[in-house]
Motif scaffolding. Structure first.
Motif, PDB file in Angstrom:
ATOM      1  N   LEU A 126       0.817  -1.303   0.076  1.00  0.00           N
ATOM      2  CA  LEU A 126      -0.114   0.006  -0.028  1.00  0.00           C
ATOM      3  C   LEU A 126       0.763   1.421   0.059  1.00  0.00           C
ATOM      4  O   LEU A 126       0.575   2.144  -0.691  1.00  0.00           O
ATOM      5  CB  LEU A 126      -1.153  -0.213   1.347  1.00  0.00           C
ATOM      6  N   ASN A 127       1.944   1.126   0.636  1.00  0.00           N
ATOM      7  CA  ASN A 127       2.795   2.349   0.695  1.00  0.00           C
ATOM      8  C   ASN A 127       3.430   2.630  -0.658  1.00  0.00           C
ATOM      9  O   ASN A 127       3.721   3.521  -1.024  1.00  0.00           O
ATOM     10  CB  ASN A 127       4.033   2.194   1.866  1.00  0.00           C
ATOM     11  N   ARG A 128       3.724   1.345  -1.471  1.00  0.00           N
ATOM     12  CA  ARG A 128       4.477   1.549  -2.825  1.00  0.00           C
ATOM     13  C   ARG A 128       3.189   2.412  -3.676  1.00  0.00           C
ATOM     14  O   ARG A 128       3.514   3.079  -4.351  1.00  0.00           O
ATOM     15  CB  ARG A 128       4.730   0.287  -3.291  1.00  0.00           C
ATOM     16  N   MET A 129       1.964   1.881  -3.463  1.00  0.00           N
ATOM     17  CA  MET A 129       0.943   2.206  -4.364  1.00  0.00           C
ATOM     18  C   MET A 129       0.644   3.746  -3.927  1.00  0.00           C
ATOM     19  O   MET A 129       0.420   4.442  -4.945  1.00  0.00           O
ATOM     20  CB  MET A 129      -0.444   1.307  -3.976  1.00  0.00           C
ATOM     21  N   ARG A 130       0.595   4.128  -2.985  1.00  0.00           N
ATOM     22  CA  ARG A 130       0.367   5.580  -2.493  1.00  0.00           C
ATOM     23  C   ARG A 130       1.670   6.448  -2.952  1.00  0.00           C
ATOM     24  O   ARG A 130       1.213   7.462  -3.816  1.00  0.00           O
ATOM     25  CB  ARG A 130       0.357   5.535  -0.988  1.00  0.00           C
ATOM     26  N   ARG A 131       2.730   5.934  -3.252  1.00  0.00           N
ATOM     27  CA  ARG A 131       3.768   6.703  -3.739  1.00  0.00           C
ATOM     28  C   ARG A 131       3.457   6.818  -5.403  1.00  0.00           C
ATOM     29  O   ARG A 131       3.519   7.819  -5.831  1.00  0.00           O
ATOM     30  CB  ARG A 131       5.288   5.995  -3.332  1.00  0.00           C
ATOM     31  N   MET A 132       3.193   5.801  -6.023  1.00  0.00           N
ATOM     32  CA  MET A 132       2.966   5.790  -7.543  1.00  0.00           C
ATOM     33  C   MET A 132       1.691   6.684  -7.626  1.00  0.00           C
ATOM     34  O   MET A 132       1.851   7.271  -8.669  1.00  0.00           O
ATOM     35  CB  MET A 132       2.466   4.185  -7.936  1.00  0.00           C
ATOM     36  N   LEU A 133       0.829   6.503  -6.943  1.00  0.00           N
ATOM     37  CA  LEU A 133      -0.422   7.722  -7.218  1.00  0.00           C
ATOM     38  C   LEU A 133       0.046   8.927  -6.834  1.00  0.00           C
ATOM     39  O   LEU A 133      -0.453   9.829  -7.785  1.00  0.00           O
ATOM     40  CB  LEU A 133      -1.700   7.239  -6.148  1.00  0.00           C
ATOM     41  N   ASP A 134       0.882   9.395  -5.770  1.00  0.00           N
ATOM     42  CA  ASP A 134       1.224  10.800  -5.820  1.00  0.00           C
ATOM     43  C   ASP A 134       2.024  11.081  -6.839  1.00  0.00           C
ATOM     44  O   ASP A 134       2.162  12.259  -7.185  1.00  0.00           O
ATOM     45  CB  ASP A 134       2.022  10.682  -4.383  1.00  0.00           C
ATOM     46  N   ASP A 135       2.888   9.987  -7.460  1.00  0.00           N
ATOM     47  CA  ASP A 135       3.910  10.461  -8.571  1.00  0.00           C
ATOM     48  C   ASP A 135       2.907  11.059  -9.757  1.00  0.00           C
ATOM     49  O   ASP A 135       3.437  11.824 -10.569  1.00  0.00           O
ATOM     50  CB  ASP A 135       4.729   9.338  -9.023  1.00  0.00           C
TER      51      ASP A 135
END
Length: 274
Positions: free
Chosen positions: A54-63
């Motif tokens: 989920l933390n990886r996913m959050r960073r991808m959304l933010d990018d």
């Protein structure tokens, strides 16, 4: 204020990177995650992702500058009488995802009949199972809003049934209004459902359907009365219009990305006509 757009990225591609690229390219504000494949991983339901995932996913959304509109969980899409603790475990995964991806909304359903179609006299038992889910969510995070999606073969298949489930859930449950699913249930979405459920609607799934043959079609080309529904909806009350077209479900070897882009373009044409 214009409506904010969201969408089910897994109808574009299994790969989260592709989902986000297409949403960004089309100017869609948010993702409603249901199934995702993170880079180097396998496809998982959003409720199955670990905190690391989920933390990886959050960073991808933010990018990509893309928000999460609501968690497209499967909670409540299970036979009535099945172990509710399993639904509660899925709910816990959905709440973890909602926290990590910064949304208050989690989509839920009103349970399936064990066999055949749901019967009215069985609905109180479905509402009691639903109440247990609502209570469990509140015990974990009182800021979560469960978003009830109507479905033609579940106990929340009619406007009246949805109103009963909303009453059972109280203030922590809102309506995820799906016009296409109402068509599948033999309900005229604007004429029969919106007067009952419009004021409780915080999410609108953009899915259109022909009443004759129940074929999914782009927004505005079916019997979902989307023009009337969107004209009546208040963009300051409805958090997102979430594109869930299902067009790829009825085509052999579909070009999912192209079909999703066509669904997006159809919604834009409807909005421009208002």
């Amino acid at each position: 204020m214009a409506f904010r757009l969201s969408g089910f990225g897994d109808e574009i591609s299994d790969d989260l990177e592709v989902q986000l690229r297409v949403l960004s390219d089309l100017g869609v504000d948010a993702l409603e995650p249901r199934r995702v494949r993170l880079p180097g991983s396998e496809v998982k339901n959003i409720v199955e992702l670990s905190d690391t995932d989920l933390n990886r996913m959050r960073r991808m959304l933010d990018d990509y500058g893309i928000a999460c509109s609501q968690i497209g969980s499967p909670v409540g899409k299970a036979p009535l009488g099945s172990d509710v603790s399993v639904q509660c475990q899925q709910l816990e995964g959905a709440i973890r995802a909602a926290t990590a991806l910064d949304t208050q909304f989690i989509r839920v359903f009103g349970f399936q009949a064990v066999s055949g179609m749901p019967q009215v006299n069985e609905r109180p038992a479905a509402r009691e199972a639903f109440r247990r889910i609502v209570d469990h969510a509140a015990s974990i995070d009182s800021g979560i809003t469960l978003s009830l999606e109507n479905e033609h073969d579940l106990y929340d298949d009619s406007p009246e049934a949805c109103a009963e489930f909303l009453e059972t859930g109280g203030a922590s449950v809102s309506m995820c209004f799906d016009p296409g699913n109402f068509v599948r249930a033999g309900v005229r979405p604007f004429d029969e459902a919106w007067p009952i459920l419009g004021s409780a609607t915080r999410m609108l799934h953009i899915k259109d359907c022909l009443s004759d043959g129940h074929r999914w079609v782009p927004a505005g080309l079916g019997d979902g009365q989307l023009v009337d529904v969107l004209d009546a909806a208040d963009s300051e009350v409805v958090a997102y219009l979430s594109i869930e077209p299902h067009l790829a479900n009825q085509v052999d070897d579909p070009d999912r990305e192209a079909l999703w882009r066509s669904a997006h373009d159809a919604l834009v044409r409807v909005l421009e006509s208002l």
